[in-house]
Design an enzyme around this catalytic site. Structure first.
Site, mmCIF file in Angstrom:
data_model
loop_
_atom_site.group_PDB
_atom_site.id
_atom_site.type_symbol
_atom_site.label_atom_id
_atom_site.label_comp_id
_atom_site.label_asym_id
_atom_site.label_seq_id
_atom_site.Cartn_x
_atom_site.Cartn_y
_atom_site.Cartn_z
ATOM 1 C CG ASP A 46 -3.272 1.862 -10.708
ATOM 2 O OD1 ASP A 46 -2.532 2.588 -10.064
ATOM 3 O OD2 ASP A 46 -4.514 1.996 -10.786
ATOM 4 C CD GLN A 72 -3.049 -1.139 2.057
ATOM 5 O OE1 GLN A 72 -2.884 -1.843 3.047
ATOM 6 N NE2 GLN A 72 -4.114 -0.372 1.899
#
Ligand SMILES: Nc1ncnc2c1ncn2[C@@H]1O[C@H](COP(=O)(O)OP(=O)(O)O)[C@@H](O)[C@H]1O
Ligand SMILES: O=C(O)[C@H]1O[C@H](OP(=O)(O)O)[C@H](O)[C@@H](O)[C@@H]1O
Ligand SMILES: [Mg+2]
Length: 357
Positions: free
Chosen positions: A171, A120
């Site tokens: 992404d 993360q």
């Protein structure tokens, strides 16, 4: 891909750097992103009697030394690991195939994953796991030729949306295509084609870049949810700022092609400043802001690679400036490394499915 005699399939998907224009991908904007060779996730699919999703021994920890251990673990890493991501992509893949008349044989499999992408940190560790899993499913069911490359990022995003993660497509596009990609997500094009307009660019256009990150996991879903709501509510400041962020990708594309380093540096800095104004310092977090500032203090240009946790840096003055940056990162306790860009990884079967080049 690697396949052995037992029919085991393994795929890697790399981390990615949102280089310019992010997070406007979440808001019908434009971005330039590339595939980051320094980190990757891998997924392994093994044919088996029953269908099972294997928890990762570290990332899906369910056994603890003590109650304080459990609590501190939740504090640092949150409640979730990768299992939910694998399950979600299985569901999305199945439903997509069903809706599109793509036949799936009735074999079963065991799915497991591993990752070295710092957790993360805005390097898209989440979609790397999903992307590698999708690749395994495409090969296990031998349907790679039936699912267009442009559509695959949508499936990866759908899997995360299913889990309530607010995210965009950039992404997933970088992870499916590899290399350096310019992306335009304008509504008109998206509505007409069901995906963005993706243009591959030569990775040699990129100057040497550096990555800084710190151990401070931030949840991209949480970071985005408030701004997303303000955007949906039609807040003028958010809408006009996002349009400006999207323009940065457009101008950045020209700056890369013209090798205009001064322009490139100012676009990167402006990109971060706009994010900061929209999201606010509380949502971005002190450590993340400090990383950007450490780079700026040595005169380098910097911005987030994703929603927070890692920073991409350009040193227009070259190696001596990069050395100053490295020293400053050491002092501040941040990890510093030269960025390795991965070349494109679409194979012939993938390329044949594409409607654009
Ligand atoms: N390294 C990891 N290992 C296992 N699961 C992860 C990892 N990183 C992210 N995830 C999963 O993906 C979800 C969303 O992560 P996200 O905030 O998007 O991080 P990232 O910036 O890495 O994409 C997490 O809540 C978790 O379920
Ligand atoms: O805010 C961003 O720049 C990105 O945030 C998410 O990426 P993550 O790596 O999870 O932080 C999101 O998925 C992207 O679409 C955004 O551009
Ligand atoms: Mg993510």
């Amino acid at each position: 891909m690697a396949t052995d005699k037992g029919g085991v399939i393994e795929h890697r998907a790399y981390a990615r750097v949102g280089f310019l224009g992010n997070p406007s991908d979440v808001y019908n904007g434009r971005t330039i992103s590339f595939s980051l060779g320094n980190f990757w996730a891998s997924v392994r699919l093994e044919p088996s009697e029953n269908l099972s999703i294997l928890p990762h021994p570290v990332h899906d920890l369910v056994q603890f030394d003590s109650l304080p251990h459990l609590v501190s673990r939740l504090q640092s890493d949150g409640y979730y690991g990768g299992v939910r991501l694998l399950m979600a992509i299985c569901r999305i893949f199945h439903n997509y195939c069903k809706d599109n008349g793509i036949h799936l044989h009735d074999g079963n499999f065991k799915l497991s994953y591993d990752t070295n992408i710092p957790r993360q940190t805005g390097l898209s560790g989440s979609s790397a796991i999903v992307c590698a899993a999708l690749s395994c499913l495409l090969d296990f069911y031998q349907v790679r030729h039936l699912i267009k490359v442009e559509v695959r990022p949508n499936l990866i995003l759908e899997a995360e949306k299913e889990l309530g993660i607010v995210a965009g497509l950039q992404d997933r596009v970088a992870q499916v295509y590899g290399g350096l990609v310019y992306m335009d997500f304008n509504k008109k094009y998206m509505d007409a084609f069901g995906h963005g307009d993706y243009r591959r660019m030569d990775i040699d256009l990129l100057p040497p870049l550096y990555l800084i990150y710190a151990e401070n996991p931030s949840d991209s879903g949480k970071v985005h949810s408030t701004v997303r709501q303000r955007w949906l509510n039609g807040e003028k400041f958010i809408i006009s700022s996002m349009e400006e962020v999207a323009k940065i990708a457009l101008e950045g594309r020209a700056a890369l092609i013209e090798k205009d380093n001064e322009k490139l540096a100012s676009l990167m800095n402006r990109n971060f400043d706009l994010r900061r104004q929209m999201f606010g310092d509380d949502a971005l977090g002190d450590v993340n802001i400090e990383m950007v500032e450490v780079a700026r203090q040595v005169g380098a240009a910097s911005k987030f690679t994703g929603s927070g946790g890692a920073v991409v840096v350009f040193c227009p003055q070259g190696p001596s400036q990069a050395k100053l940056l490295e020293d400053a990162c050491k002092t501040a306790g941040f990890v510093f490394m030269p960025i390795k860009v991965m070349p494109p990884f679409l194979n012939e079967i993938d390329l044949k499915t594409m409607s654009t080049t």
